[in-house]
Enzyme design. Structure first.
Site, short mmCIF file in Angstrom:
data_model
loop_
_atom_site.label_atom_id
_atom_site.label_comp_id
_atom_site.label_asym_id
_atom_site.label_seq_id
_atom_site.Cartn_x
_atom_site.Cartn_y
_atom_site.Cartn_z
N ARG A 41 -12.20 -44.88 2.80
CA ARG A 41 -13.33 -43.82 3.15
C ARG A 41 -13.26 -43.60 4.58
O ARG A 41 -12.93 -43.07 4.92
CB ARG A 41 -14.34 -43.88 2.79
CG ARG A 41 -15.39 -42.59 2.94
CD ARG A 41 -16.33 -43.25 2.26
NE ARG A 41 -16.68 -43.05 0.80
CZ ARG A 41 -17.35 -43.44 -0.27
NH1 ARG A 41 -18.57 -44.25 0.22
NH2 ARG A 41 -17.15 -43.63 -1.82
N HIS A 87 -10.37 -34.43 -3.49
CA HIS A 87 -10.96 -35.20 -2.59
C HIS A 87 -12.73 -34.57 -2.91
O HIS A 87 -13.20 -34.30 -3.22
CB HIS A 87 -11.37 -35.07 -1.67
CG HIS A 87 -12.03 -36.06 -0.51
ND1 HIS A 87 -11.67 -37.14 -0.46
CD2 HIS A 87 -13.01 -36.02 -0.13
CE1 HIS A 87 -12.25 -38.17 0.54
NE2 HIS A 87 -13.69 -37.36 0.37
N TYR A 131 -19.43 -18.17 6.22
CA TYR A 131 -18.88 -17.39 7.43
C TYR A 131 -18.17 -17.58 8.69
O TYR A 131 -17.79 -17.04 8.73
CB TYR A 131 -20.45 -17.67 7.68
CG TYR A 131 -21.55 -17.17 7.65
CD1 TYR A 131 -21.89 -16.12 6.47
CD2 TYR A 131 -22.80 -18.35 7.01
CE1 TYR A 131 -23.29 -15.58 6.36
CE2 TYR A 131 -23.74 -17.55 6.48
CZ TYR A 131 -23.77 -16.86 5.62
OH TYR A 131 -24.97 -16.18 5.50
#
Length: 770
Positions: A41, A87, A131
């Site tokens: 991580r 993931h 968007y």
């Protein structure tokens, strides 16, 4: 029957419980969590400089064929693929990671090209992923180059349905070029970005000589190269030591630059000249990770709080380029002083930590210096080169097998056609007659008729010769470490051309230059100098009136207005840049800036609201601080000493303990000692007067002092200093304002500590010199 039913029942789940100490069980599980956080991580892999989330993002975009030549796809599509296939974490965290890869002010060499609102340097967030659109950059393609050539291992995804690469094999030095930051369990990493051309130059030095000294690497590897430019102002020694050990920090500053200034020196200093001698500063670059909006807010707050009075205004005139305009209070302001004050008071100067904590090839976290990082990276790239070569050898062997079969078919074309036309099962006959393998025979049988040309035979022979030559070169490459280093150098030199200093992406943005010695200044220099009249009342109310107001014949401004029951105690002329020394009866001194006094309208404010003065301790002195000046201090028991004004300044509102007092004794006299005075005069409550040389008075920073006058009964009434040749002066009684001077004082000149004798005739009955 009951026994049979017992045997068919489910086993008791409590039978599987394991009795173990709680601390051991907790420690074991926490260790698993910690290792997962470190390796999967938070820390980047040394070989490709990526954390798993970034690697999976780029891999998912590659699988979606979002290369630079293709069209954009919605970010939501990318995020969905990443969290669904590779993931399994929150979509917000994955999208945030993707946004950072696209921000040219966050990444030195962006790996994602964004379309839409991906945030800005002001600190505004990106638009929602529904968007925005994205695709890979050329740099990301170079980082993933070779994934289809057997260069790296592929591992199963979290659910085992697909595979993902363990690392990316590309030659782009992403770890140092783009840097990394992350916090794991018990460790962290913080690596700044660097110039790719400089990284390659340092790597080439190590390839030529693996024992290259660190100092030689630093000749070509200059230091950080941040996406937002700016300056790194540490000395070369500090920078070099940080990279040698892998730990340190860098001092970053914004850059002042006025592109349209006429003179070169003004342009480099960021000064734009205006009409009438006026000028303004232009800030063109800010330190890395400093939000422009936050920086401007900091400067505006300094102006609003009057903590930076030499600055009049700040304006943000930025478009695609940063342009922050700073307007000084007047044209007489020193530009260097203004810059230094901004460096000191705002994030225009900040620090970036270096902690090169990375995962090596064995997935072990290690803190490495620059040389060690590059050596490990060279080893990994040579391993990738060898794996690519072996994979290519396998492909050549397979192709050669087919080409050899095609050539045999062309040499015996009529017989091959005859077998195919006449035999129901031509494959075994062809294998037996021409000695072909199964793959060769299948390829011949699947050959198109249009390939049966004489020209095709010539091309096949040429291809076979080329494959044999390539195979020989690859075999020599695999067997020779020297050839491997030469090949890596050739590939790196080719990559360097894409990121050369002459290219828009490759040119260095951050200037490495040790800062000039800091301009020493105090915050007092920030205060605009204006005359002020300081008035302190008997009850401790203080105010500052603009200008130097007439103090009247008594010198304490008896004409000023006060609250009922209050009256004047001290009044003096000062400047707003001055500091006041305030003494209380308990022997403590306090400091108050004249610029912080409440206005002259009204009655002012209680002094105790600004300073932590004991309510039971009276104010016994108000003196204007003068550098290197001295003050006479004396207590009611007749002990005293001289103190330097500079030693009496207090940094906090609690003040500074200066005069040590015994119970029942108070500080009574606080007088400035003029530079030309040479004697001390002391009068007791018993109306005895003594005079002695000022040289007998010790200069101390703290204490009780020495005995100034000896008393049988009572204590000291007053003390002062004088110039012997001018005599002793005191004010006459009444409102006349006249002063009497006694020049013949030889009768009262004795050694310090004497009892003294009655003062000259006409000395005030209240036993004071004022």
């Amino acid at each position: 029957m009951a026994d049979d039913l017992t045997d068919m029942t489910e086993p008791d789940p409590f039978d599987r419980l394991i009795d173990a100490p709680f601390d051991a069980a907790l420690s074991e599980r926490y260790l698993v969590y910690a290792l997962s956080t470190i390796t999967a991580r938070s820390l980047p892999d040394l070989r490709d400089g990526l954390k798993p989330v970034h690697r999976r993002l780029l891999w998912a975009m590659r699988m979606l064929k979002l290369d630079p030549q293709s069209g954009f796809k919605k970010s939501a599509r990318v995020v969905g693929d990443v969290i669904g296939k590779y993931h399994p974490h929150g979509d917000a965290s994955v999208y945030d990671a993707m946004v950072r890869l696209a921000q040219d002010f966050a990444l030195r060499y962006p790996l994602v090209e964004g379309q839409g609102n991906f945030g800005n340097i002001d600190g505004d967030n990106a638009a929602a992923y529904r968007y925005t659109e994205a695709r890979l950059t050329r740099t990301a393609i170079l980082l993933m180059q070779g994934l289809d050539e057997g260069t790296v291992d592929f591992v199963p995804t979290y659910n085992g349905e697909e595979e993902e690469p363990e690392i990316f094999p590309g030659l782009f030095p992403n770890l140092l070029a783009n840097g990394a930051s992350g916090i794991a369990v018990g460790m962290a990493t913080s690596i700044p970005s660097h110039n790719a051309a400089e990284i390659i130059d340092a790597t080439l030095k190590l390839i030529d000589n693996p024992k290259t000294e660190h100092a030689e690497l630093m000749e070509v590897f200059r230091g950080p190269d941040f996406a937002t430019g700016g300056l790194v102002v540490d000395s070369p020694e500090i920078i070099s030591h940080a990279y040698e050990t892998g730990r340190g920090s860098f001092r970053m500053r914004g850059r002042f630059h006025a592109a349209e200034a006429e003179k070169d020196e003004d342009r480099e200093a960021g000064i734009e000249r205006l009409g009438g001698g006026q000028w303004q500063l232009v800030l063109s670059e800010i330190p890395y990770q400093v939000q422009k909006g936050k920086l401007i807010e900091q400067i505006a707050n300094l102006i609003g709080d009057r903590k930076l009075p030499i600055l009049e205004d700040v304006r943000d005139e930025s478009d695609e380029q940063i342009r922050i305009v700073l307007v000084p209070k007047s044209r007489n302001v020193d530009p260097d002083l203004l810059k230094e004050s901004l460096y000191k008071l705002t994030d225009l100067e900040s620090r970036f930590s270096l902690n090169m904590n990375v995962l090596d090839a064995s997935r072990t976290p290690v803190v490495m210096g620059l040389g060690e990082v590059l050596r490990h990276w060279i080893v990994s790239q040579i391993d990738i080169l060898v794996r690519r070569s072996r994979y290519r050898l396998e492909q050549i062997a397979k192709r050669l097998e087919l080409v050899e079969g095609y050539i045999i078919a062309f040499l015996n074309l009529d017989r091959v056609i005859e077998i195919i036309r006449n035999e129901d099962e031509p494959k075994p006959i062809m294998m037996a007659e021409f000695g072909l393998t199964d793959r060769q025979t299948e390829a011949i049988l699947n050959m198109r008729l249009r390939s049966l040309r004489k020209l095709e035979e010539m091309q096949l022979r040429k291809e076979r010769d080329e494959l044999l030559a390539e195979r020989d070169e690859l075999e020599k490459l695999i067997e020779s470490p020297g050839r491997q280093r030469t090949r890596l150098k050739r590939d790196l030199n080719a990559l360097r051309k894409e990121y050369a200093e002459t290219t828009a992406l490759g040119r260095r943005r951050t200037t490495i230059a040790e800062a000039e010695p800091t301009v020493e200044f105090s915050m007092d220099a920030m205060i605009e100098k204006e005359p002020v009249t300081v008035i302190l009342s008997q009850r401790g109310w203080i105010r500052g009136m603009k200008g130097h107001v007439d103090l009247g014949p008594d010198g304490i401004g008896s004409e000023f207005k006060f609250k009922e029951g209050d009256g004047p105690a001290y009044a003096l002329h000062a400047q707003t840049t001055d500091k006041l020394l305030i003494a209380s009866g308990d022997g403590r001194f306090y400091t108050l800036g004249c610029d912080k006094l409440p206005g002259g309208r009204g009655f002012g404010e209680p002094l105790r609201t600004s300073l932590d003065i004991d309510p039971n301790a009276p104010i016994v002195g108000l003196i204007l601080h003068r550098p290197k000046g001295q003050i006479l201090l004396a207590n009611s028991a007749g002990r005293g000493f001289a103190a330097g004004m500079d030693e009496l300044l207090a940094e906090t509102r609690k003040g500074r303990a200066v005069v040590n007092l015994k119970p029942g004794v108070t500080l009574k006299v606080v007088r400035e000692i003029p530079a030309d005075h040479d004697h001390v005069a002391v009068v007791g409550e018993n109306r005895k007067l003594v005079m002695f040389s000022l040289e007998e008075l010790p200069v101390m920073t703290r204490g009780q002092g020495v005995q100034l006058q000896r008393y049988r009964d009572g204590g000291m009434s007053d003390a002062t200093t004088l110039k012997l040749e001018e005599g002793l002066s005191w004010k006459m009684g009444g409102d006349s304002g006249r002063t009497r001077t006694e020049s013949d004082m030889w009768q009262w000149r004795v050694a310090r500590g004497a009892a003294g004798r009655l003062p000259p005739q006409g000395f005030p009955r209240d036993n004071t010199f004022d």
